[in-house]
Design a protein around this motif. Structure first.
Motif, short mmCIF file in Angstrom:
data_model
loop_
_atom_site.label_atom_id
_atom_site.label_comp_id
_atom_site.label_asym_id
_atom_site.label_seq_id
_atom_site.Cartn_x
_atom_site.Cartn_y
_atom_site.Cartn_z
N GLU A 146 0.84 -1.21 0.00
CA GLU A 146 0.00 0.00 0.00
C GLU A 146 0.88 1.25 0.00
O GLU A 146 0.62 2.20 -0.74
CB GLU A 146 -0.94 -0.01 1.21
N ALA A 147 1.91 1.24 0.84
CA ALA A 147 2.84 2.38 0.86
C ALA A 147 3.59 2.47 -0.46
O ALA A 147 3.81 3.57 -0.99
CB ALA A 147 3.82 2.24 2.03
N ALA A 148 3.98 1.33 -1.01
CA ALA A 148 4.68 1.33 -2.30
C ALA A 148 3.80 1.93 -3.39
O ALA A 148 4.27 2.71 -4.23
CB ALA A 148 5.09 -0.10 -2.67
N LEU A 149 2.51 1.59 -3.38
CA LEU A 149 1.57 2.11 -4.36
C LEU A 149 1.47 3.63 -4.27
O LEU A 149 1.51 4.33 -5.29
CB LEU A 149 0.19 1.49 -4.14
N HIS A 150 1.38 4.14 -3.05
CA HIS A 150 1.30 5.59 -2.85
C HIS A 150 2.52 6.29 -3.45
O HIS A 150 2.39 7.28 -4.18
CB HIS A 150 1.19 5.89 -1.35
N HIS A 151 3.70 5.79 -3.14
CA HIS A 151 4.92 6.43 -3.63
C HIS A 151 5.06 6.31 -5.15
O HIS A 151 5.49 7.25 -5.82
CB HIS A 151 6.15 5.81 -2.95
N ALA A 152 4.68 5.16 -5.70
CA ALA A 152 4.79 4.96 -7.15
C ALA A 152 3.87 5.90 -7.91
O ALA A 152 4.25 6.49 -8.94
CB ALA A 152 4.49 3.51 -7.51
N GLU A 153 2.65 6.07 -7.43
CA GLU A 153 1.71 6.99 -8.09
C GLU A 153 2.19 8.43 -7.96
O GLU A 153 2.05 9.22 -8.91
CB GLU A 153 0.32 6.83 -7.47
#
Length: 421
Positions: free
Chosen positions: A310-317
């Motif tokens: 979930e944190a990875a998704l936030h940073h990638a977006e």
């Protein structure tokens, strides 16, 4: 009879970008070093006289019958031929400029020549948009024709070593982007002593960050952590440059995450974010750009490796939202990361949606590294090919990869076997 002998210090200056010379220094193999000097025109008589040994003893060293062991002789060799002390594991020599190991005033760097800065900016701008695979030869030629001859010109000063370091590092990145990681590592190894000789420790720290990145790419998180630590140590001796410190902490976080050290990786990543928000003492014309989009991209990779999706998704977006359209390769990498994170979260519809954007973007981007990451992405999606939308997407994906491979066929062939031109 000995050949006409050249000035030893000028010969040494011309060898500071030569991997054979650097390897001889690292291994303290003075016989190999003497052979290189002799091959470049320094007579055996002059070598022996300069280091206060007999020619017979010199020939013993050069023929490998014995090795230099005494500290005092290493010091004599360094001083006689103006070999920077750190290359032989020695303290800074008395003749070395004071700036080799310190920056007393924030923002103090070797003077930057306007033409050199313009050339670097032009190469960097083209690299961001088109990829480095087709620019590598041009950078190497520029180094050989425009920069290397000035390394032996005492009128050039320390600035020329910084110029050589920056462009050598750039060549390393372009070799890496062409899929030639061994060649990239050689360029990075040559760039670091050039930067240190110039007295520009932030530049040396920046090159250490590049070495950390390459170690991560080749699956060596221990070496990646080592280079990030060294870079932070070098950066700490100079003026505070927020982007540089943030980049080094981010590399450290990635190395720790790849090594499974979750708590330490999170601390390093927090340090990177804090550093980027801290005012700098100075700007630096030579350093690789590192901004909020760059940190978001690295943060996504850290969180992905820690399986914090979930944190990875936030940073990638965030990385994609912040990235400029002119940074085609960076956008491609960020979209590849985002597709992978969606797949790892099990959100196949989102993975396909972002994947379509990825295939539509910059189809002529000249980066073998992007091709390799696309291959990795395909392997990640293959287990889901029973799902019809994934299967249809992979068919389109394969068509796009074939087109890209045709455009880069000559470069890919070179990266697998030949020496680049």
């Amino acid at each position: 009879m000995d050949r006409q002998s050249q000035d030893p210090s000028q010969v040494t200056a011309g060898l500071l970008n030569d991997e054979r010379f650097l390897a001889a220094c690292r291994q303290r193999d003075m016989g190999a070093l003497f052979r290189l000097l002799n091959h470049r025109g320094v007579s055996t008589r002059r070598i022996a006289s300069a280091v206060e040994i007999s020619q017979g003893r010199l020939y013993d060293y050069m023929n490998g019958r014995t090795r230099v062991e005494k500290l005092v002789l290493f010091e004599q060799i360094a001083d006689a031929f103006h070999i920077p002390g750190h290359l032989l594991g020695l303290a800074r020599r008395a003749w070395e400029p004071q700036t080799t190991e310190r920056h007393d005033k924030p923002g103090t760097y070797p003077r930057v020549d306007g033409d050199d800065l313009a050339a670097m900016d032009a190469f960097r701008s083209a690299d961001r948009q088109t990829g480095g695979s087709r620019l590598y030869g041009a950078v190497v030629r520029h180094l050989g024709e425009k920069v290397a001859p000035r390394l032996v010109d005492t009128a050039s000063g320390l600035q020329i070593f910084a110029t050589a370091a920056v462009l050598t590092e750039m060549a390393g990145w372009m070799a890496h982007d062409s899929g030639r990681d061994d060649l990239g590592a050689q360029h990075f190894a040559r760039a670091l002593p050039l930067a240190r000789t110039s007295g520009d420790l932030p530049l040396a720290a920046n090159i250490a960050a590049s070495r950390s990145h390459l170690a991560l790419h080749t699956g060596d998180p221990a070496s990646a952590a080592h280079w990030a630590h060294m870079g932070l140590s070098l950066a700490g001796k100079g003026p505070r440059i927020a982007t540089l410190t943030a980049r080094l902490h981010a590399m450290q976080a990635r190395a720790l995450a790849a090594g499974g050290q979750q708590a330490a990786a999170r601390r390093a990543l927090d340090a990177a974010h804090s550093a980027l928000e801290t005012p700098s003492d100075a700007d630096h014309p030579w350093l690789s750009p590192f901004d909020a989009a760059s940190l978001a991209s690295e943060s996504a990779l850290v969180m992905r490796d820690l399986q914090q999706y979930e944190a990875a998704l936030h940073h990638a977006e965030r990385a994609i939202a912040l990235r400029e359209d002119g940074r085609a390769r960076s956008l491609a990498f960020s979209r590849i990361t985002l597709v992978g994170i969606h797949a790892q979260r099990g959100d196949l519809e989102a993975a396909i949606r972002v994947g379509r954007e990825l295939l539509n973007a910059s189809p002529t981007l000249g980066s073998v590294r992007v091709i390799h990451q696309l291959d990795d992405l395909r392997r990640l999606l293959e287990p889901y090919c029973a799902h019809a939308p994934v299967r249809d997407y992979l068919a389109r994906f394969d068509d796009a990869i074939r087109s890209r491979m045709l455009l880069l066929a000559d470069i890919i062939t070179s990266s697998r076997g030949g020496t680049p031109t």
